[in-house]
Design a protein around this motif. Structure first.
Motif, short mmCIF file in Angstrom:
data_model
loop_
_atom_site.label_atom_id
_atom_site.label_comp_id
_atom_site.label_asym_id
_atom_site.label_seq_id
_atom_site.Cartn_x
_atom_site.Cartn_y
_atom_site.Cartn_z
N GLY A 224 -11.83 18.87 -11.61
CA GLY A 224 -10.71 19.53 -12.44
C GLY A 224 -9.30 18.58 -12.17
N PHE A 233 -10.43 17.64 -17.20
CA PHE A 233 -11.20 17.80 -18.37
C PHE A 233 -11.18 17.66 -19.71
N SER A 234 -9.55 18.17 -20.25
CA SER A 234 -8.62 17.35 -20.70
C SER A 234 -8.53 15.58 -21.47
N LEU A 250 -17.95 23.00 -14.16
CA LEU A 250 -16.76 22.55 -14.07
C LEU A 250 -15.67 23.84 -13.25
N ILE A 253 -9.60 24.23 -11.63
CA ILE A 253 -9.36 24.24 -12.95
C ILE A 253 -7.72 24.58 -13.41
N THR A 257 -3.70 23.07 -17.24
CA THR A 257 -5.23 21.96 -18.24
C THR A 257 -5.44 23.01 -19.07
N LYS A 258 -5.90 22.55 -20.34
CA LYS A 258 -5.92 23.15 -21.84
C LYS A 258 -7.47 22.93 -21.58
N LEU A 259 -7.93 24.26 -22.12
CA LEU A 259 -9.41 23.49 -22.97
C LEU A 259 -9.52 23.43 -23.78
N VAL A 262 -13.16 21.22 -24.49
CA VAL A 262 -13.94 21.96 -23.57
C VAL A 262 -14.15 22.90 -24.44
N ASP A 289 -7.29 31.06 -21.76
CA ASP A 289 -8.51 29.73 -22.57
C ASP A 289 -9.81 30.65 -21.48
N LEU A 293 -12.91 30.97 -22.96
CA LEU A 293 -14.01 30.82 -22.82
C LEU A 293 -15.07 31.63 -22.13
#
Length: 366
Positions: A224, A233-234, A250, A253, A257-259, A262, A289, A293
């Motif tokens: 990331g 990732f975004s 991945l 992170i 970072t907003k997942l 993803v 996240d 996730l």
């Protein structure tokens, strides 16, 4: 070599006093003795050949050798810190020395070389071939007398080459080269690898080419955070839709970072086989996240999913009520799997377990 005398005697009896006949257009020759080689099609013949020549690679140590049955491919790399002309002169000297060693080995092993099939190929990342070409001779026969261009290679060789390269390398070297290469690129599987050494310009370049090749991506391994950006990732998952992704890994992170994109795509992966997320610096990962996730992967519907690795800490300490719905055979769903969950959720006061299974349930299983 560790072969007993009895085995050596058995091999000798097996090879001794063999005869052969040649038949052409229904007419046969007289029988004649075979003084070399072994029976065609026997599994013992290639084993004996490999054993007999086990020391060939050490004898030809000036080159990197590759063997397949009775074929030998030797690779000699040039010295990189000298001029191109000097590289060619050095290669010419070493190649001639290699052929001299090969001929000497053939004499020692009483194994003749097929000079008709012996060829040499010169490859260089240069504007043109060296002039003159390196002169290489094997038993007085000049090699490197023809020039093979990249376009002369068969499609099968290109497929083999692309199997060793990642998507960014493929697009950097072969994109827009010609119509034939472009056609091949549209029919191969792609693997994306992004490490800390990449930069944003490379990611943008890759993303622009993936516009027409996203459906070919089957594997992703992305870091990331790269040299000059921390939102890879975004960036990729918002621009591309990896509908045929099978393997996803991945790492690293960032908290910013907003997942969302993803996680949204992960829910639609129908043929996902392996999913691995590893955050070495766990404190930087967004808490929301983590929660989403974890829930998404534990409830994923892909029938092909075989491996899930969520390598980040998640706080289960406040969970007091737990409802588990287990769908599976008692032979594969063990009570130990629930015990592992209870060790994480040690404050659970209310536990509800529902098992869906048509077969009888043993006492030792759920």
């Amino acid at each position: 070599m560790g072969i007993s005398k009895a085995d050596i005697k058995w091999i000798g009896v097996w090879l001794y006093n063999r005869r052969a006949v040649v038949e052409i257009a229904g007419k046969r020759s007289r029988w004649f003795p075979i003084k070399r080689g072994g029976p065609q099609g026997s599994c013992f013949t290639p084993i004996l050949f490999i054993t007999y020549h086990f020391d060939m690679e050490k004898f030809l140590c000036i080159a990197m050798s590759f063997f397949f049955a009775d074929d030998l491919a030797a690779v000699i790399a040039a010295i990189t810190d000298i001029r191109f002309t000097e590289q060619c002169i050095d290669l010419e000297r070493r190649l001639n020395h290699f052929f001299a060693l090969l001929e000497f080995y053939a004499i020692l092993s009483v194994q003749p070389i097929n000079y008709i099939k012996t060829q040499a190929m010169f490859s260089a990342r240069a504007v043109s071939y060296p002039n003159p070409m390196p002169r290489i001779s094997c038993r007085g026969i000049l090699r490197l007398d023809t020039q093979t261009h990249l376009e002369d290679l068969s499609n099968e060789i290109f497929f083999e080459i692309f199997d060793y390269l990642h998507a960014l390398d493929i697009f950097s070297a072969f994109a827009s080269l010609n119509k034939r290469i472009s056609s091949i690129l549209r029919s191969i599987s792609l693997c994306i690898l992004i490490s800390r050494n990449h930069c944003r310009n490379q990611i943008d370049f890759l993303s622009s080419h993936l516009t027409f090749h996203t459906h070919q991506v089957i594997s992703i391994k992305i870091r990331g955070t790269i040299r000059d950006d921390s939102s890879i990732f975004s960036l990729l998952f918002s621009r591309q839709d990896f509908i045929n992704l099978q393997f996803c890994r991945l790492t690293t992170i960032d908290r910013s970072t907003k997942l969302d994109n993803v996680i949204k795509q992960i829910k639609t992966f129908d043929i996902l086989v392996s999913f691995n997320i590893s955050n070495l610096n766990d404190e930087t990962m967004n808490v929301d996240d983590k929660c989403e996730l974890t829930r998404t992967m534990l409830m994923h519907q892909s029938s092909s999913l075989r491996l899930i690795v969520l390598q980040y800490t998640y706080d289960y300490s406040n969970v007091t009520s737990l409802h588990l719905y287990i769908d599976g055979s008692p032979s594969i769903v063990s009570v130990l799997s629930v015990i592992a969950i209870l060790r994480l959720c040690h404050r659970v006061r209310y536990l509800h377990i529902m098992l869906k299974d048509n077969s009888p349930v043993d006492d030792t299983n759920i």
